[in-house]
Design a protein around this motif. Structure first.
Motif: not given
Lengths: 544, 231
Positions: B93-107
């Protein structure tokens, strides 16, 4: 100084594309390159810009100098003074936002970040894109993208612009804005363009290349345009009309002046028999749409009602992005989340079985290459024959009409643009479909190929096949449409029967032929509704 | 990006409950801040719960080294499997949250610019990646149209495996041509000119970036220390 092309020949993969081309472009001159499809116009632009042989292999003979610079060997010096705009603006972009795209070219020319910021603001204002700095390029319309492509090039302040059919994919409104830019720009340009009317007054010289890649004409536009003997495809539309009138002794000289043509017709009004073009009314209804609405990408399309008659061509005319293709996709059963009623061949679309639907409905996609899956044209045709109920004789008849014999052993991806379009329509009629949905059949085609496609669609109609053709091209609409529907923003449809003069008030951007007819009709409402060059020529031939 | 790699790296080699739970809370806070759309957030949480539950159940039931039988609801597994399942599902769960969070926060453009400016990856590769990113939606649209064309051509029949293989031809042709056209256009726009007077988007490390890295590292160390202390 200037552009000097001397005895230029080009061979690609052993095939001669251009032969012995020689011309000179002096200071302040603009050049129009004309020629039939496949004559080598794009290849000439590619050679002039050094794309051939630097990016596309090709063997060049002869000399090309642009202000004494060789575009092939002195690449960097050439790129600094040239701006190149291609047919599809999407090909030119590498970033995601408008400001980054403009900055891309400037960064590489040593412009400081502060100066880039000022420049971005300046060119966006020039191109009427103020406030677009942070916009995602993917959200721009086709016209806005082409304006951005121009802004990117303008920002670098090139001396020369090389333009390869820059308006081919644009609707009339966006095309108009592009030509306004060409009227304002201080740059010299060399352009490949088929909408000659729009550009004739800006051109100093014309280079006409024939189908063998030879230079058939080089000189002032008047030498080519003011003669009725040379091919009708390479003249402003009004010249063709004045040629038709002169042949009947109704005008003294060949002209592209709207006022002179209008006056000549008005003087000879009595000779016009005021023959009304037959109105096509009704027929057997094969399909009916009632109260159709559809939501797509946060937009609501309210199409309303629409009727499809058997054996008729229904044209839907509208600008890019108003929802024309979406309507075709709904009728084809690709988008089922609609509200309202669509009755096709007597049944509600939602209840029609997939095999029945696609045995009766054909779809010709905007990009014909989407429809090709085999190694040769023959294999494509054989595949369709296998999935068709047409007998051998019927299939052979269609093959004869479409004239693709010479391409049978070639890859469908390597035939000409016109041949690809013909093949895509042939595949559908070979499938025995009763209703064809055709998306922009003349998209990106030159005038000659466009006329051939129009003639082909008329032959398909003669065989009793119904068609819905969506387009933004008024020539197509008025030449083939038995029913012409104008689609406004939000998909609202208003249908006119062929010959109905009311349609004139619905057209926002009119080409000069329509403007002349409209001007005459305002004085005499019985004047026939002639809206394309072909209709004028046919009328003069048969009635005067 | 480096910070996320570091966190994921530590997660992969740490079976400590406290550590995994702390990172899960931290990554969930990250995702709650970056994913602004409530509907997307709820869909993501549901997907993560389903995925991590599957991991938990599989470990609980089938962990081969498990020896102590335990009944949980109507399932019969082992205590060792349950412990392992809890840690692995928190880790996933942590890896998914970190990855998706990165995708959403990075241009993506800024990320590539950063790679070009800070890691000195060749511009050709950077812009090729960007063009590929731009074309994803177009690629999807082309595939849909090609599939539709196939259905229309075969009269509404099912698309056979042979036909699916044949669909690769137009897809491949379009991608190759698009790549060629873009490469030519970028070169004509000056891709190869080397007179750079600075970057319009300066991606050099700012003070706030440095502070962020330091705080993230400190946080990681504190979590590591506390979790070991408490166990």
């Amino acid at each position: 100084m200037g552009i000097n092309v001397s005895t230029l020949s080009l061979q690609i993969e052993g095939k001669k594309i251009l032969r012995n081309i020689t011309f000179f472009v002096g200071e302040g001159e603009n050049v129009l390159i004309l020629g039939p499809s496949g004559a080598g116009k794009t290849s000439l632009i590619n050679v002039l810009t050094g794309i051939i042989p630097n990016n596309i292999p090709g063997k060049i003979e002869g000399k090309i100098e642009i202000d004494g610079i060789s575009p092939e060997h002195q690449r960097e010096k050439f790129i600094e003074r040239a701006g190149i705009i291609f047919q599809n603006p999407d090909d030119m972009f590498a970033t995601l936002k408008v400001e980054d795209e403009i900055a891309f070219s400037l960064e590489r020319r040593g412009v400081s970040p502060e100066a880039i910021e000022k420049k971005i603001k300046y060119v966006l204002k020039e191109m009427c894109l103020e406030g677009f700095e942070a916009r995602e390029i993917a959200t721009l319309s086709g016209g806005e993208k082409q304006k951005l492509a121009v802004a990117c090039v303008e920002a670098t302040e090139p001396k020369y612009l090389f333009l390869d059919e820059p308006t081919a994919l644009l609707d009339p409104l966006s095309t108009d804005k592009f030509f306004s830019f060409l009227h304002r720009t201080k740059r010299q340009f060399i352009i490949v363009e088929h909408k000659i009317d729009r550009i004739a007054d800006l051109i100093s010289k014309v280079v006409l290349i024939n189908e063998n890649g030879e230079m058939e004409y080089y000189g002032k536009p008047s030498g080519l345009f003011k003669s009725c003997k040379k091919s009708r495809y390479y003249k402003p539309k009004l010249i063709n009309i004045s040629c038709a009138l002169k042949k009947r002794g109704l005008i003294d000289k060949i002209t592209d002046d709207r006022g002179e043509i209008e006056n000549a017709v008005k003087k000879n009004m009595s000779k016009f028999q005021k023959t009304k073009i037959k109105k096509h009314i009704g027929g057997n209804v094969i399909s009916e749409i009632k109260g159709l609405e559809f939501s797509y990408a946060n937009r609501l399309f309210q199409y309303g009602n629409y009727v499809i008659f058997g054996g008729k061509i229904h044209v839907i005319l509208g600008n890019n992005g108003v929802g024309k293709t979406t309507l075709l996709n709904i009728i084809a059963g690709f988008e089922m989340g609609y509200s309202g009623e669509i009755r096709l061949f007597g049944s509600e679309l939602r209840n029609i079985k997939r095999d029945f639907l696609y045995k009766n409905i054909g779809y010709v996609f905007q990009n014909p290459e989407t429809m090709f899956f085999h190694n040769t044209v023959k294999e494509e045709i054989d595949y369709m024959k296998k999935h068709s109920y047409l007998n051998e004789n019927e299939a052979a008849e269609w093959l004869e009409i479409f004239h693709l014999e010479k391409t049978l052993e070639l890859s469908p991806f390597n035939i000409s643009t016109g041949e690809k379009r013909r093949l895509s329509i042939l595949l559908m009629v070979l499938g025995g479909k009763k209703l064809l949905l055709i998306d922009e059949p003349t998209f990106g085609q030159d005038y000659e190929t466009k006329i051939k496609t129009i003639e082909l669609l008329k032959k398909v109609r003669e065989k009793g096949i119904s068609m819905i053709v969506v387009t933004h091209d008024t020539d197509v609409a008025f030449d083939i449409g038995d029913f012409i529907t104008v689609m406004k923003n939000s998909g609202h449809l208003k249908t006119f029967v062929k010959g109905d003069k009311e349609i004139l008030s619905e057209l926002k951007k009119k080409d000069p032929v329509i403007e002349i007819t409209e001007g005459i009709i305002k004085e005499d409402e019985n004047f026939p509704l002639l809206l394309t060059v072909e209709q004028w020529e046919e009328y003069c031939e048969n009635n005067l | 990006m480096a910070v996320i790699f570091l966190y994921v790296g530590f997660l992969l080699f740490n079976m400590n409950y406290g550590f995994n739970l702390s990172i899960l809370i931290l990554s969930f806070s990250f995702i709650a801040i970056t994913v602004r759309n409530l509907k997307s957030l709820v869909s993501l949480i549901i997907a993560v719960i389903l995925f991590s539950s599957t991991i938990f159940i599989m470990n609980f039931l089938y962990y081969t080294k498990g020896q102590t039988p335990v009944n949980f609801l109507f399932l019969h597994g082992t205590y060792e499997g349950m412990k392992r399942g809890v840690v692995l599902s928190m880790r996933a769960s942590s890896i998914i949250f970190l990855s998706v969070g990165y995708l959403f926060s990075t241009d993506p453009f800024l990320m590539i610019q950063s790679f070009i400016q800070n890691l000195h990856i060749p511009e050709k590769i950077g812009y090729a990646l960007l063009i590929a990113f731009r074309e994803i939606h177009l690629f999807k649209k082309n595939i849909t149209n090609i599939e539709r064309a196939m259905i229309i051509r075969n009269g509404g029949g099912k698309i056979t495996l042979n036909e699916r293989i044949k669909m690769i031809v137009p897809v491949f042709a379009m991608v190759v041509r698009k790549g060629e056209r873009s490469a030519i256009a970028l070169e004509t726009r000056g891709m190869l000119l080397e007179k750079r007077g600075g970057y319009y988007r300066d991606m050099s490390l700012r003070s706030i970036d440095k502070i962020f890295v330091i705080i993230s590292l400190l946080l990681l160390l504190v979590i590591l220390f506390m979790s070991n202390l408490l166990m």
